[in-house]
Write a protein that holds these residues in place. Structure first.
Motif, PDB file in Angstrom:
ATOM      1  N   PRO A 219      -2.907  20.927 -14.504  1.00  8.25           N
ATOM      2  CA  PRO A 219      -2.051  19.760 -14.798  1.00  8.25           C
ATOM      3  C   PRO A 219      -2.650  18.484 -14.196  1.00  8.25           C
ATOM      4  CG  PRO A 219      -1.088  21.136 -13.071  1.00  8.25           C
ATOM      5  CD  PRO A 219      -2.278  21.885 -13.595  1.00  8.25           C
ATOM      6  N   PRO A 220      -2.559  17.362 -14.911  1.00  7.44           N
ATOM      7  CA  PRO A 220      -3.129  16.110 -14.394  1.00  7.44           C
ATOM      8  C   PRO A 220      -2.207  15.483 -13.341  1.00  7.44           C
ATOM      9  CG  PRO A 220      -2.150  15.742 -16.543  1.00  7.44           C
ATOM     10  CD  PRO A 220      -1.960  17.199 -16.244  1.00  7.44           C
ATOM     11  N   VAL A 221      -2.236  16.060 -12.153  1.00  8.39           N
ATOM     12  CA  VAL A 221      -1.367  15.579 -11.062  1.00  8.39           C
ATOM     13  C   VAL A 221      -2.252  15.128  -9.913  1.00  8.39           C
ATOM     14  CG1 VAL A 221       0.380  16.264  -9.374  1.00  8.39           C
ATOM     15  CG2 VAL A 221       0.497  17.152 -11.704  1.00  8.39           C
ATOM     16  N   ARG A 222      -1.927  13.953  -9.353  1.00  7.99           N
ATOM     17  CA  ARG A 222      -2.705  13.430  -8.223  1.00  7.99           C
ATOM     18  C   ARG A 222      -1.748  13.016  -7.106  1.00  7.99           C
ATOM     19  NH1 ARG A 222      -1.147   9.278 -11.101  1.00  7.99           N
ATOM     20  NH2 ARG A 222      -0.911   7.244 -10.100  1.00  7.99           N
ATOM     21  N   PRO A 223      -2.243  12.952  -5.856  1.00  5.20           N
ATOM     22  CA  PRO A 223      -1.381  12.505  -4.769  1.00  5.20           C
ATOM     23  C   PRO A 223      -1.228  10.981  -4.748  1.00  5.20           C
ATOM     24  CG  PRO A 223      -3.563  13.061  -3.932  1.00  5.20           C
ATOM     25  CD  PRO A 223      -3.587  13.341  -5.403  1.00  5.20           C
ATOM     26  N   VAL A 224      -0.009  10.498  -4.672  1.00  7.94           N
ATOM     27  CA  VAL A 224       0.243   9.060  -4.524  1.00  7.94           C
ATOM     28  C   VAL A 224       0.907   8.882  -3.158  1.00  7.94           C
ATOM     29  CG1 VAL A 224       1.371   7.028  -5.499  1.00  7.94           C
ATOM     30  CG2 VAL A 224       0.534   8.830  -7.034  1.00  7.94           C
ATOM     31  N   LYS A 225       0.105   8.344  -2.234  1.00  4.86           N
ATOM     32  CA  LYS A 225       0.535   8.312  -0.831  1.00  4.86           C
ATOM     33  C   LYS A 225       1.672   7.319  -0.589  1.00  4.86           C
ATOM     34  CE  LYS A 225      -1.426   7.169   3.710  1.00  4.86           C
ATOM     35  NZ  LYS A 225      -2.675   6.781   4.413  1.00  4.86           N
ATOM     36  N   GLY A 226       2.614   7.721   0.253  1.00  7.15           N
ATOM     37  CA  GLY A 226       3.679   6.813   0.669  1.00  7.15           C
ATOM     38  C   GLY A 226       3.852   6.871   2.172  1.00  7.15           C
ATOM     39  N   GLN A 227       3.688   5.720   2.859  1.00  3.80           N
ATOM     40  CA  GLN A 227       3.971   5.656   4.294  1.00  3.80           C
ATOM     41  C   GLN A 227       5.413   5.219   4.487  1.00  3.80           C
ATOM     42  OE1 GLN A 227       0.944   3.793   6.834  1.00  3.80           O
ATOM     43  NE2 GLN A 227      -0.367   3.560   5.038  1.00  3.80           N
ATOM     44  N   MET A 228       6.029   5.746   5.531  1.00  4.50           N
ATOM     45  CA  MET A 228       7.437   5.463   5.813  1.00  4.50           C
ATOM     46  C   MET A 228       7.604   5.275   7.319  1.00  4.50           C
ATOM     47  SD  MET A 228       9.464   6.322   2.969  1.00  4.50           S
ATOM     48  CE  MET A 228      10.741   7.540   3.139  1.00  4.50           C
ATOM     49  N   ALA A 246      14.948  -4.216  -1.155  1.00  3.43           N
ATOM     50  CA  ALA A 246      14.491  -5.598  -1.023  1.00  3.43           C
ATOM     51  C   ALA A 246      13.192  -5.718  -1.827  1.00  3.43           C
ATOM     52  CB  ALA A 246      14.264  -5.901   0.452  1.00  3.43           C
ATOM     53  N   PRO A 247      12.689  -6.940  -2.028  1.00  4.83           N
ATOM     54  CA  PRO A 247      11.485  -7.058  -2.877  1.00  4.83           C
ATOM     55  C   PRO A 247      10.290  -6.240  -2.369  1.00  4.83           C
ATOM     56  CG  PRO A 247      12.524  -9.187  -2.609  1.00  4.83           C
ATOM     57  CD  PRO A 247      13.273  -8.239  -1.701  1.00  4.83           C
ATOM     58  N   LYS A 248      10.166  -6.072  -1.032  1.00  9.85           N
ATOM     59  CA  LYS A 248       8.946  -5.391  -0.545  1.00  9.85           C
ATOM     60  C   LYS A 248       9.211  -4.127   0.252  1.00  9.85           C
ATOM     61  CE  LYS A 248       6.049  -9.438  -0.664  1.00  9.85           C
ATOM     62  NZ  LYS A 248       5.756 -10.643   0.062  1.00  9.85           N
ATOM     63  N   ALA A 249      10.441  -3.680   0.302  1.00 10.23           N
ATOM     64  CA  ALA A 249      10.743  -2.429   1.024  1.00 10.23           C
ATOM     65  C   ALA A 249      12.138  -1.976   0.626  1.00 10.23           C
ATOM     66  CB  ALA A 249      10.697  -2.651   2.539  1.00 10.23           C
ATOM     67  N   TYR A 250      12.386  -0.680   0.786  1.00 11.24           N
ATOM     68  CA  TYR A 250      13.767  -0.214   0.655  1.00 11.24           C
ATOM     69  C   TYR A 250      14.247   0.317   1.997  1.00 11.24           C
ATOM     70  CZ  TYR A 250      11.369   4.281  -0.391  1.00 11.24           C
ATOM     71  OH  TYR A 250      10.558   5.382  -0.362  1.00 11.24           O
ATOM     72  N   LEU A 251      15.574   0.267   2.191  1.00  9.81           N
ATOM     73  CA  LEU A 251      16.157   0.678   3.470  1.00  9.81           C
ATOM     74  C   LEU A 251      17.266   1.692   3.184  1.00  9.81           C
ATOM     75  CD1 LEU A 251      15.796  -2.763   3.545  1.00  9.81           C
ATOM     76  CD2 LEU A 251      15.985  -2.179   5.943  1.00  9.81           C
ATOM     77  N   ARG A 258      19.993   6.888  11.725  1.00  6.66           N
ATOM     78  CA  ARG A 258      18.591   6.608  11.353  1.00  6.66           C
ATOM     79  C   ARG A 258      18.565   5.644  10.171  1.00  6.66           C
ATOM     80  NH1 ARG A 258      14.460  10.442  12.084  1.00  6.66           N
ATOM     81  NH2 ARG A 258      13.951  10.424   9.885  1.00  6.66           N
ATOM     82  N   LEU A 259      17.646   4.692  10.210  1.00  5.75           N
ATOM     83  CA  LEU A 259      17.471   3.795   9.070  1.00  5.75           C
ATOM     84  C   LEU A 259      16.031   3.965   8.590  1.00  5.75           C
ATOM     85  CD1 LEU A 259      18.501   1.514   7.214  1.00  5.75           C
ATOM     86  CD2 LEU A 259      17.715  -0.117   8.931  1.00  5.75           C
ATOM     87  N   ILE A 260      15.887   4.513   7.404  1.00 10.19           N
ATOM     88  CA  ILE A 260      14.557   4.813   6.868  1.00 10.19           C
ATOM     89  C   ILE A 260      14.062   3.607   6.078  1.00 10.19           C
ATOM     90  CG2 ILE A 260      13.342   6.307   5.218  1.00 10.19           C
ATOM     91  CD1 ILE A 260      15.329   8.510   6.128  1.00 10.19           C
ATOM     92  N   VAL A 261      12.822   3.236   6.316  1.00 11.80           N
ATOM     93  CA  VAL A 261      12.220   2.098   5.614  1.00 11.80           C
ATOM     94  C   VAL A 261      10.995   2.596   4.843  1.00 11.80           C
ATOM     95  CG1 VAL A 261      11.128  -0.164   5.865  1.00 11.80           C
ATOM     96  CG2 VAL A 261      12.980   0.498   7.421  1.00 11.80           C
ATOM     97  N   GLY A 262      10.977   2.351   3.543  1.00 15.71           N
ATOM     98  CA  GLY A 262       9.828   2.812   2.757  1.00 15.71           C
ATOM     99  C   GLY A 262       9.526   1.835   1.658  1.00 15.71           C
ATOM    100  N   LEU A 282       5.742  -2.737   5.554  1.00 13.74           N
ATOM    101  CA  LEU A 282       7.106  -2.193   5.526  1.00 13.74           C
ATOM    102  C   LEU A 282       8.021  -2.971   6.477  1.00 13.74           C
ATOM    103  CD1 LEU A 282       6.506   1.676   5.478  1.00 13.74           C
ATOM    104  CD2 LEU A 282       7.008   0.157   3.568  1.00 13.74           C
ATOM    105  N   LEU A 283       7.507  -3.228   7.705  1.00 12.52           N
ATOM    106  CA  LEU A 283       8.351  -3.934   8.681  1.00 12.52           C
ATOM    107  C   LEU A 283       8.649  -5.360   8.222  1.00 12.52           C
ATOM    108  CD1 LEU A 283       6.801  -2.533  11.964  1.00 12.52           C
ATOM    109  CD2 LEU A 283       9.155  -2.205  11.175  1.00 12.52           C
ATOM    110  N   ASP A 284       7.631  -6.013   7.662  1.00 11.07           N
ATOM    111  CA  ASP A 284       7.831  -7.379   7.164  1.00 11.07           C
ATOM    112  C   ASP A 284       8.854  -7.380   6.012  1.00 11.07           C
ATOM    113  OD1 ASP A 284       7.104 -10.206   6.933  1.00 11.07           O
ATOM    114  OD2 ASP A 284       6.203  -9.602   5.024  1.00 11.07           O
ATOM    115  N   GLY A 285       8.676  -6.429   5.082  1.00 12.50           N
ATOM    116  CA  GLY A 285       9.594  -6.363   3.938  1.00 12.50           C
ATOM    117  C   GLY A 285      11.019  -6.083   4.381  1.00 12.50           C
ATOM    118  N   ALA A 286      11.175  -5.192   5.359  1.00 15.03           N
ATOM    119  CA  ALA A 286      12.515  -4.853   5.842  1.00 15.03           C
ATOM    120  C   ALA A 286      13.125  -6.005   6.637  1.00 15.03           C
ATOM    121  CB  ALA A 286      12.439  -3.602   6.719  1.00 15.03           C
ATOM    122  N   TRP A 287      12.290  -6.653   7.457  1.00 16.86           N
ATOM    123  CA  TRP A 287      12.790  -7.732   8.316  1.00 16.86           C
ATOM    124  C   TRP A 287      13.266  -8.941   7.498  1.00 16.86           C
ATOM    125  CZ3 TRP A 287      10.605 -12.658   9.055  1.00 16.86           C
ATOM    126  CH2 TRP A 287      11.180 -13.392  10.102  1.00 16.86           C
TER     127      TRP A 287
END
Ligand code: FAD
Ligand code: GLY
Length: 373
Positions: A219-228, A246-251, A258-262, A282-287
């Motif tokens: 299957p044509p599957v690849r890893p798409v990395k996400g830092q959180m 938000a425009p550059k992060a979700y909370l 716990r507040l997850i930012v990704g 992420l921190l800038d987008g959340a802030w």
């Protein structure tokens, strides 16, 4: 029927549980221990509305079908396991922080409403009534009551119990090397050189699904990395109650504070290292959306790998090899898509006819795309 599932993520375990409950002899093979892949890394948003994009109409229909299944699915897992899965129904706010963002949100709103999605436009005052700590320069927001959340890590723990209570067999630290065949059909999986026989094999190995040896095209599957990252709020007086985009992060606020930012979206293969740039963005987008975040202790950082397919839609159902099924490629919405994937694959396997809900998501579509091109 003997069924071997490759991969103990949320997709493999949920499908295994559905099959075992209907009397099949199911074995899940997991390379590590269950719940360390994308299903552990995810934010748990069930964002059928907010992630709906033009050009993905069929995926939108499947996503909304799955969202509709989630409340009953969550209740069933909780009843079967005795563990909470942290379903929260406050809904989601998509916020605009300036006039440009607001214009884009209004444009998205028109498309999403055209799909029959129930959304409400909020003035800055109305948005801040719901979430008083949002940034003062807010330019407006969309409220999506249907986009709810689960605690995906709690779901994984509960599914493990439910699967085993239903009679499912879990093989951990069991890397599947290849799919075995006999007479032109899948006949089991090979682990450490030993064949585990099965009538049906399901490939549900998430971002790693393209790395397993198959007698047909992988299957044509690849890893798409996400830092959180996660910060800790006071659970008695949380800064946020809704999921916020938000425009550059979700909370994503959890019940324990716990507040997850990704999350970042990166093409870096399986490089799991955290980067300064990722954390900064992420921190800038959340802030910018929630300035009070700067006072909160940072308690965790992590990265995960979304299983991205060539067209970002999942790959579901039978393949050219009789007895081999796909349940992979769920990309950004695998938690959302778990109930419909598990139910439709279980019906396809046990009732012997492809479930119509997944008819458009077979692996054959990539061959057709190539031929058309
Ligand atoms: P995984 O959970 O990755 O499980 C695959 C399993 O297969 C792994 O445990 C792995 O060890 C095992 N495996 C691999 N190779 C082998 C082998 N050879 N033999 C045996 N086992 C093997 N989705 C949402 O709906 N909402 C969200 O809010 C959301 N947020 C996300 C945020 C981030 C940062 C990321 C990375 C993803 C997010 N997703 C979200 C997407 C979602 O997490 C995935 O689509 C989903 O978890 C995929 O589930 P899976 O079971 O297919 O894969
Ligand atoms: N669906 C959220 C993410 O993939 O980051």
């Amino acid at each position: 029927m003997r069924i071997a599932v490759i991969g103990g993520g949320m997709i493999g375990l949920a499908l295994g549980w559905r099959l075992a409950r209907r009397g099949a002899a199911v074995a899940v093979f997991e390379r590590d221990t269950v719940g360390h892949g994308a299903s552990h890394a995810a934010a748990g948003m069930l964002a059928a509305a907010c992630e709906a994009e033009p050009g993905e109409a069929a995926l939108g229909v499947l996503s909304r079908e799955s969202l509709g299944l989630w409340p009953a699915f969550a209740a069933e897992i909780e009843a079967a396991s005795g563990c909470s899965v942290g379903l929260r129904r406050e809904g989601t706010l998509v916020v605009a922080l300036n006039r440009d963002d607001a214009a884009k949100l209004r444009h998205d709103l028109a498309f999403q409403r055209s799909q029959g999605i129930d959304l409400e436009w909020l003035t800055p005052g109305e948005a801040r009534e719901r979430e008083p700590y949002l940034a003062p320069q807010l330019a407006g927001a969309i409220f999506s009551p249907g986009d709810i959340q689960v605690d995906n890590r709690a779901v994984m723990a509960a599914l493990r119990v439910a699967f085993q209570r239903a009679g499912g067999v879990l093989h951990e630290h069991a890397t599947v090397e290849r799919v075995a065949t006999e007479g032109g059909c899948a006949s089991g999986v090979v682990v450490a050189g030993e064949v585990h026989a099965a009538d049906v094999v399901v490939l549900a190995a998430g971002a790693w699904s393209g790395g397993i040896d198959l007698p047909i095209a992988r299957p044509p599957v690849r890893p798409v990395k996400g830092q959180m990252l996660a910060v800790q709020m006071d659970p008695a007086a949380p800064l946020l109650r809704h999921v916020v985009w938000a425009p550059k992060a979700y909370l994503v606020p959890r019940a324990d504070g716990r507040l997850i930012v990704g999350a970042t979206v990166e093409e870096r293969g399986f490089d799991a290292r955290m980067t300064a740039g990722g954390m900064y963005s992420l921190l800038d987008g959340a802030w910018r959306a929630l300035p009070g975040i700067e006072e909160l202790p940072l308690i965790e950082t992590w990265a995960g790998f979304r299983p991205g397919s060539r067209d970002d839609a999942p790959i579901l159902g039978p393949t050219a090899l009789p007895g081999l099924m796909m349940a992979t490629g769920h990309h950004r919405n695998g938690i959302l898509l778990t109930p419909v994937t598990a139910d439709a694959l279980a019906a396809t396997i046990l009732d012997g006819a492809p479930d119509p809900r997944i008819a458009g998501f077979g692996i054959g579509r990539f061959e057709r795309m190539r031929a058309a091109a």
